[in-house]
Design a protein around this motif. Sequence first.
Motif, mmCIF file in Angstrom:
data_model
loop_
_atom_site.group_PDB
_atom_site.id
_atom_site.type_symbol
_atom_site.label_atom_id
_atom_site.label_comp_id
_atom_site.label_asym_id
_atom_site.label_seq_id
_atom_site.Cartn_x
_atom_site.Cartn_y
_atom_site.Cartn_z
ATOM 1 N N PRO A 9 -5.604 -8.498 3.871
ATOM 2 C CA PRO A 9 -6.065 -9.233 5.067
ATOM 3 C C PRO A 9 -7.027 -8.410 5.936
ATOM 4 O O PRO A 9 -7.905 -8.968 6.578
ATOM 5 N N ASP A 10 -6.854 -7.085 5.937
ATOM 6 C CA ASP A 10 -7.699 -6.212 6.753
ATOM 7 C C ASP A 10 -8.902 -5.670 5.988
ATOM 8 O O ASP A 10 -9.741 -4.987 6.582
ATOM 9 N N GLY A 11 -8.946 -5.906 4.687
ATOM 10 C CA GLY A 11 -10.026 -5.338 3.884
ATOM 11 C C GLY A 11 -9.987 -3.818 3.920
ATOM 12 O O GLY A 11 -11.012 -3.153 4.052
ATOM 13 N N LEU A 12 -8.787 -3.254 3.794
ATOM 14 C CA LEU A 12 -8.584 -1.817 3.946
ATOM 15 C C LEU A 12 -7.735 -1.267 2.805
ATOM 16 O O LEU A 12 -6.752 -1.885 2.408
ATOM 17 N N VAL A 13 -8.123 -0.092 2.326
ATOM 18 C CA VAL A 13 -7.325 0.651 1.354
ATOM 19 C C VAL A 13 -6.964 1.984 2.002
ATOM 20 O O VAL A 13 -7.839 2.677 2.524
ATOM 21 N N VAL A 14 -5.674 2.317 1.982
ATOM 22 C CA VAL A 14 -5.206 3.586 2.548
ATOM 23 C C VAL A 14 -4.675 4.453 1.415
ATOM 24 O O VAL A 14 -3.775 4.040 0.683
ATOM 25 N N VAL A 15 -5.249 5.644 1.287
ATOM 26 C CA VAL A 15 -4.804 6.638 0.314
ATOM 27 C C VAL A 15 -4.126 7.745 1.106
ATOM 28 O O VAL A 15 -4.749 8.347 1.989
ATOM 29 N N SER A 16 -2.838 7.996 0.807
ATOM 30 C CA SER A 16 -2.121 9.026 1.557
ATOM 31 C C SER A 16 -0.903 9.475 0.766
ATOM 32 O O SER A 16 -0.555 8.887 -0.248
ATOM 33 N N GLY A 17 -0.279 10.522 1.268
ATOM 34 C CA GLY A 17 0.949 11.015 0.668
ATOM 35 C C GLY A 17 0.838 12.462 0.244
ATOM 36 O O GLY A 17 -0.156 13.137 0.488
ATOM 37 N N VAL A 18 1.897 12.905 -0.388
ATOM 38 C CA VAL A 18 1.994 14.283 -0.862
ATOM 39 C C VAL A 18 1.852 14.254 -2.376
ATOM 40 O O VAL A 18 2.527 13.475 -3.048
ATOM 41 N N GLY A 19 0.976 15.081 -2.898
ATOM 42 C CA GLY A 19 0.792 15.130 -4.339
ATOM 43 C C GLY A 19 -0.554 15.718 -4.709
ATOM 44 O O GLY A 19 -1.296 16.219 -3.864
ATOM 45 N N LEU A 20 -0.861 15.623 -5.965
ATOM 46 C CA LEU A 20 -2.075 16.222 -6.514
ATOM 47 C C LEU A 20 -3.239 15.242 -6.438
ATOM 48 O O LEU A 20 -3.194 14.159 -7.017
ATOM 49 N N PHE A 21 -4.276 15.624 -5.706
ATOM 50 C CA PHE A 21 -5.502 14.843 -5.608
ATOM 51 C C PHE A 21 -6.523 15.535 -6.503
ATOM 52 O O PHE A 21 -7.107 16.546 -6.133
ATOM 53 N N ASP A 22 -6.699 14.989 -7.700
ATOM 54 C CA ASP A 22 -7.601 15.589 -8.674
ATOM 55 C C ASP A 22 -8.432 14.497 -9.337
ATOM 56 O O ASP A 22 -8.331 13.316 -8.974
ATOM 57 N N LEU A 23 -9.236 14.861 -10.315
ATOM 58 C CA LEU A 23 -10.103 13.895 -10.967
ATOM 59 C C LEU A 23 -9.302 12.794 -11.662
ATOM 60 O O LEU A 23 -9.694 11.631 -11.647
ATOM 61 N N SER A 24 -8.164 13.130 -12.208
ATOM 62 C CA SER A 24 -7.311 12.140 -12.853
ATOM 63 C C SER A 24 -6.824 11.099 -11.842
ATOM 64 O O SER A 24 -6.829 9.896 -12.108
ATOM 65 N N PHE A 25 -6.404 11.545 -10.670
ATOM 66 C CA PHE A 25 -5.975 10.636 -9.605
ATOM 67 C C PHE A 25 -7.140 9.741 -9.199
ATOM 68 O O PHE A 25 -6.990 8.520 -9.042
ATOM 69 N N ILE A 26 -8.323 10.321 -9.028
ATOM 70 C CA ILE A 26 -9.498 9.555 -8.600
ATOM 71 C C ILE A 26 -9.874 8.507 -9.640
ATOM 72 O O ILE A 26 -10.222 7.376 -9.295
ATOM 73 N N ARG A 27 -9.768 8.846 -10.896
ATOM 74 C CA ARG A 27 -10.071 7.862 -11.947
ATOM 75 C C ARG A 27 -9.094 6.692 -11.900
ATOM 76 O O ARG A 27 -9.485 5.538 -12.011
ATOM 77 N N ALA A 28 -7.815 6.994 -11.726
ATOM 78 C CA ALA A 28 -6.805 5.930 -11.645
ATOM 79 C C ALA A 28 -7.040 5.067 -10.401
ATOM 80 O O ALA A 28 -6.945 3.835 -10.453
ATOM 81 N N GLY A 50 -0.554 8.179 -3.165
ATOM 82 C CA GLY A 50 -0.874 6.889 -3.765
ATOM 83 C C GLY A 50 -1.754 6.092 -2.822
ATOM 84 O O GLY A 50 -2.295 6.626 -1.854
ATOM 85 N N TRP A 51 -1.890 4.808 -3.094
ATOM 86 C CA TRP A 51 -2.722 3.956 -2.254
ATOM 87 C C TRP A 51 -2.032 2.637 -2.004
ATOM 88 O O TRP A 51 -1.204 2.192 -2.774
ATOM 89 N N GLU A 52 -2.411 2.051 -0.866
ATOM 90 C CA GLU A 52 -1.946 0.720 -0.496
ATOM 91 C C GLU A 52 -3.179 -0.116 -0.186
ATOM 92 O O GLU A 52 -4.067 0.334 0.545
ATOM 93 N N ILE A 53 -3.223 -1.320 -0.717
ATOM 94 C CA ILE A 53 -4.330 -2.228 -0.461
ATOM 95 C C ILE A 53 -3.861 -3.251 0.561
ATOM 96 O O ILE A 53 -2.881 -3.951 0.339
ATOM 97 N N HIS A 54 -4.546 -3.285 1.707
ATOM 98 C CA HIS A 54 -4.237 -4.228 2.780
ATOM 99 C C HIS A 54 -5.319 -5.308 2.759
ATOM 100 O O HIS A 54 -6.333 -5.208 3.454
ATOM 101 N N MET A 84 -9.055 -0.010 -7.863
ATOM 102 C CA MET A 84 -9.922 -0.704 -6.903
ATOM 103 C C MET A 84 -10.734 -1.787 -7.606
ATOM 104 O O MET A 84 -10.901 -2.897 -7.080
ATOM 105 N N GLN A 85 -11.211 -1.496 -8.789
ATOM 106 C CA GLN A 85 -11.980 -2.498 -9.531
ATOM 107 C C GLN A 85 -11.075 -3.626 -10.029
ATOM 108 O O GLN A 85 -11.412 -4.791 -9.913
ATOM 109 N N THR A 86 -9.918 -3.271 -10.554
ATOM 110 C CA THR A 86 -8.985 -4.268 -11.076
ATOM 111 C C THR A 86 -8.502 -5.203 -9.968
ATOM 112 O O THR A 86 -8.396 -6.409 -10.159
#
Length: 142
Positions: free
Chosen positions: A11-30, A5-9, A35-37
């Motif tokens: 104050p730091d202007g940082l997004v961290v994507v990490s964890g165990v799971g499937l990184f595929d086109l569906s994940f990237i679209r979500a 998943g991802w965490e939006i920080h 990020m836009q929302t």
Amino acid sequence: MGALGWEIHEPDGLVVVSGVGLFDLSFIRAYRQAMQTEGAAHYRKLFDLHRSDIVLAPDDLRLISEDARNNAPTAGPIAIVMGRTPPPLLVDMAILLKDRMSASRRFRLFTEEAEARRWLAGEPISTRGTPVPSNILPLAKP
């Protein structure tokens, strides 16, 4: 380590994507939709994918790199952490993505998260702008 998943920080202007799971086109679209929302498309991005299962076809990589290149003026820099002994698929994907984005987007590969964070801390956050509309990588429906 939790699920991918991802965490939006904000104050730091940082997004961290990490964890165990499937990184595929569906994940990237979500992820892209989030990020836009959340107004975080211009933040710095840290992708720690060394524990993820990456399932991306060559056409998926082409779409992702085109989308990243098209949004380079309004999107933040990208650091991908591959770990000390990265899976071959992660190395291939990261190098291919880097090559396809050329110099249009600030993008670096790292073996250690600390190195990636230091580099990102020295990179400016892109100016907030409207992402380029894309038929290349359509947004997931909320």
